[in-house]
Design a protein around this motif. Sequence first.
Motif, PDB file in Angstrom:
ATOM      1  N   GLN A  91       0.841  -1.187   0.000  1.00  0.00           N
ATOM      2  CA  GLN A  91       0.000   0.000   0.000  1.00  0.00           C
ATOM      3  C   GLN A  91       0.880   1.242   0.000  1.00  0.00           C
ATOM      4  N   ILE A  92       0.506   2.231  -0.811  1.00  0.00           N
ATOM      5  CA  ILE A  92       1.285   3.462  -0.944  1.00  0.00           C
ATOM      6  C   ILE A  92       0.643   4.555  -0.093  1.00  0.00           C
ATOM      7  N   PRO A  93       1.413   5.250   0.747  1.00  0.00           N
ATOM      8  CA  PRO A  93       0.846   6.362   1.517  1.00  0.00           C
ATOM      9  C   PRO A  93       0.186   7.380   0.588  1.00  0.00           C
ATOM     10  N   VAL A  94      -0.894   7.973   1.047  1.00  0.00           N
ATOM     11  CA  VAL A  94      -1.677   8.879   0.206  1.00  0.00           C
ATOM     12  C   VAL A  94      -0.809   9.978  -0.393  1.00  0.00           C
ATOM     13  N   GLU A  95       0.121  10.535   0.392  1.00  0.00           N
ATOM     14  CA  GLU A  95       0.927  11.647  -0.096  1.00  0.00           C
ATOM     15  C   GLU A  95       1.849  11.264  -1.258  1.00  0.00           C
ATOM     16  N   TYR A  96       2.055   9.974  -1.478  1.00  0.00           N
ATOM     17  CA  TYR A  96       2.921   9.516  -2.571  1.00  0.00           C
ATOM     18  C   TYR A  96       2.155   8.876  -3.733  1.00  0.00           C
ATOM     19  N   LEU A  97       0.847   8.830  -3.630  1.00  0.00           N
ATOM     20  CA  LEU A  97       0.049   8.238  -4.711  1.00  0.00           C
ATOM     21  C   LEU A  97       0.083   9.113  -5.960  1.00  0.00           C
ATOM     22  N   PRO A  98       0.095   8.515  -7.153  1.00  0.00           N
ATOM     23  CA  PRO A  98      -0.015   9.312  -8.390  1.00  0.00           C
ATOM     24  C   PRO A  98      -1.325  10.094  -8.405  1.00  0.00           C
ATOM     25  N   GLU A  99      -1.283  11.308  -8.949  1.00  0.00           N
ATOM     26  CA  GLU A  99      -2.459  12.171  -8.944  1.00  0.00           C
ATOM     27  C   GLU A  99      -3.668  11.516  -9.609  1.00  0.00           C
ATOM     28  N   GLU A 100      -3.421  10.724 -10.655  1.00  0.00           N
ATOM     29  CA  GLU A 100      -4.554  10.143 -11.386  1.00  0.00           C
ATOM     30  C   GLU A 100      -5.300   9.083 -10.580  1.00  0.00           C
ATOM     31  N   THR A 101      -4.728   8.641  -9.455  1.00  0.00           N
ATOM     32  CA  THR A 101      -5.415   7.651  -8.625  1.00  0.00           C
ATOM     33  C   THR A 101      -6.262   8.287  -7.523  1.00  0.00           C
ATOM     34  N   LEU A 102      -6.054   9.575  -7.253  1.00  0.00           N
ATOM     35  CA  LEU A 102      -6.674  10.192  -6.077  1.00  0.00           C
ATOM     36  C   LEU A 102      -8.198  10.238  -6.164  1.00  0.00           C
ATOM     37  N   LEU A 103      -8.724  10.386  -7.384  1.00  0.00           N
ATOM     38  CA  LEU A 103     -10.182  10.390  -7.545  1.00  0.00           C
ATOM     39  C   LEU A 103     -10.801   9.128  -6.974  1.00  0.00           C
ATOM     40  N   PHE A 104     -10.058   8.023  -7.034  1.00  0.00           N
ATOM     41  CA  PHE A 104     -10.591   6.727  -6.618  1.00  0.00           C
ATOM     42  C   PHE A 104     -10.391   6.461  -5.125  1.00  0.00           C
ATOM     43  N   LEU A 105     -10.036   7.519  -4.387  1.00  0.00           N
ATOM     44  CA  LEU A 105     -10.055   7.475  -2.923  1.00  0.00           C
ATOM     45  C   LEU A 105     -11.330   8.101  -2.369  1.00  0.00           C
ATOM     46  N   LEU A 106     -12.073   8.807  -3.209  1.00  0.00           N
ATOM     47  CA  LEU A 106     -13.201   9.607  -2.751  1.00  0.00           C
ATOM     48  C   LEU A 106     -14.507   8.824  -2.824  1.00  0.00           C
ATOM     49  N   GLY A 107     -15.460   9.245  -2.004  1.00  0.00           N
ATOM     50  CA  GLY A 107     -16.791   8.660  -2.067  1.00  0.00           C
ATOM     51  C   GLY A 107     -17.436   8.962  -3.411  1.00  0.00           C
ATOM     52  N   VAL A 214      -7.622  -2.256  -7.618  1.00  0.00           N
ATOM     53  CA  VAL A 214      -7.022  -1.415  -6.579  1.00  0.00           C
ATOM     54  C   VAL A 214      -5.618  -1.032  -7.025  1.00  0.00           C
ATOM     55  N   PHE A 215      -5.162   0.124  -6.539  1.00  0.00           N
ATOM     56  CA  PHE A 215      -3.807   0.571  -6.857  1.00  0.00           C
ATOM     57  C   PHE A 215      -2.894   0.244  -5.680  1.00  0.00           C
ATOM     58  N   LEU A 216      -1.971  -0.681  -5.922  1.00  0.00           N
ATOM     59  CA  LEU A 216      -0.963  -1.075  -4.936  1.00  0.00           C
ATOM     60  C   LEU A 216       0.388  -1.089  -5.637  1.00  0.00           C
ATOM     61  N   GLY A 217       1.440  -0.733  -4.902  1.00  0.00           N
ATOM     62  CA  GLY A 217       2.753  -0.682  -5.521  1.00  0.00           C
ATOM     63  C   GLY A 217       2.771   0.383  -6.601  1.00  0.00           C
ATOM     64  N   ASP A 218       3.019  -0.029  -7.839  1.00  0.00           N
ATOM     65  CA  ASP A 218       3.097   0.941  -8.932  1.00  0.00           C
ATOM     66  C   ASP A 218       2.072   0.686 -10.024  1.00  0.00           C
ATOM     67  N   ARG A 219       1.008  -0.098  -9.721  1.00  0.00           N
ATOM     68  CA  ARG A 219       0.039  -0.396 -10.776  1.00  0.00           C
ATOM     69  C   ARG A 219      -1.301  -0.853 -10.179  1.00  0.00           C
ATOM     70  N   TRP A 220      -2.268  -1.003 -11.083  1.00  0.00           N
ATOM     71  CA  TRP A 220      -3.589  -1.475 -10.703  1.00  0.00           C
ATOM     72  C   TRP A 220      -3.628  -3.004 -10.735  1.00  0.00           C
ATOM     73  N   HIS A 221      -4.398  -3.574  -9.791  1.00  0.00           N
ATOM     74  CA  HIS A 221      -4.539  -5.026  -9.679  1.00  0.00           C
ATOM     75  C   HIS A 221      -6.024  -5.375  -9.621  1.00  0.00           C
ATOM     76  N   THR A 222      -6.377  -6.513 -10.199  1.00  0.00           N
ATOM     77  CA  THR A 222      -7.770  -6.964 -10.257  1.00  0.00           C
ATOM     78  C   THR A 222      -8.136  -7.795  -9.036  1.00  0.00           C
ATOM     79  N   PHE A 223      -9.306  -7.479  -8.451  1.00  0.00           N
ATOM     80  CA  PHE A 223      -9.887  -8.263  -7.360  1.00  0.00           C
ATOM     81  C   PHE A 223     -11.365  -8.497  -7.666  1.00  0.00           C
ATOM     82  N   ASP A 224     -11.905  -9.565  -7.105  1.00  0.00           N
ATOM     83  CA  ASP A 224     -13.285  -9.963  -7.392  1.00  0.00           C
ATOM     84  C   ASP A 224     -13.895 -10.514  -6.107  1.00  0.00           C
TER      85      ASP A 224
END
Length: 272
Positions: A91-107, A214-224
Motif C-alpha cells: 500500500q502506498i501512503p496517500v501523499e505519494y500516490l499518483p495524482e490520477e489515482t486520487l479520484l478513486f479514494l473519494l466517495g 485497486v492501486f498497490l505498488g506501482d500499478r492497478w490489480h484486479t480483485f473480485d
Amino acid sequence: MLIRVGYELVYQCPQPTPMILALNIHYLRAPDIVRPDHLVTSPAVPVRGYRDLFGNWCTRIVAPPGRIVLTTDALVNDSGEPDPQAPEAQQIPVEYLPEETLLFLLGSRYCETDLLSDEAWRLFGNGPTGWARVQAICDFVHRHIEFGYPHARATKTAWEAYKEGKGVCRDYAHLAIALCRCLNIPARYCTGYLGDIGVPPPHGPMDFAGWFDVFLGDRWHTFDARNNTPRIGRVLMARGRDASDVALSSTFGPNTLEGFKVWTDEVVEAAA
C-alpha cells in the motif's frame, strides 16, 4: 485461448429515445480482438461513438418507437491464465500516490465512504496492509453478502448492501471498493464479460460481471469479491468510480427491457 463474447438486448420504446451505451470491449484489449464487437441494431439506426472521461468507448443512438434489438458477437484472444496475483504488492501512503489515482479514494454515488469509514477501520484497521488487506476485505464481503438475482436493485449502494447482506456482483464490488477507499487504497469499478471457463458445473445464467481494481505498488490489480478466486477469461469493457460511470445503457425516455442475453464461451477448435 479464443473466447466468443456478445449480447442481445431487446428494448421496447413508446417514442424516439436517445441512448448512451457502454457495451464495447475496453481499448486495452484491442490487440486481442479477432472479430470486432461492432454494435448491430435492428432496425438500423445511425450510430455515433466517443470516449468518456475514463477512456471508455461509448455509443450514442436514438431508438425509434417500437422494438429495437442491440447485438454484437465478437472473438477475443486470451492468455487462458487466471487473474494475476501479487501478494507482495504494498500500500502506498496517500501523499505519494499518483495524482490520477486520487479520484478513486473519494466517495461516489454508490460507494459512501463517509458512512462506512468507522466500520472499515474497526474491521480492518488493525490487520495487515497492502495486498493482504484488500484480500481480507474481499474475504469479508464474500462471506457477508448472500448472492441472488432477486436481491438486485438498481439503486442499491455499498452501505445498503452492507446493512442488508444481500446482493449481486455489483454490490460485492461496491462494498469492497468503499471499504478500500476508507482505508486509503484507491479502488475503481470494472464491468465486462466473465464466463465459467475453468469453473465446474453447475453454472448459473450468464450476465455481465462487476469486479474492481485497486492501486498497490506501482500499478492497478484486479480483485473480485463476488467470486473471491482468480478467474480465467475476464474481458474488460469499462471502468469508473462505480456502476453509475459504466452503466451498460443509459436511456433518456420511457422504455421496457424485453430481452437480455449475454454469452462468453471458450471456442473449442475441432481436432485436425
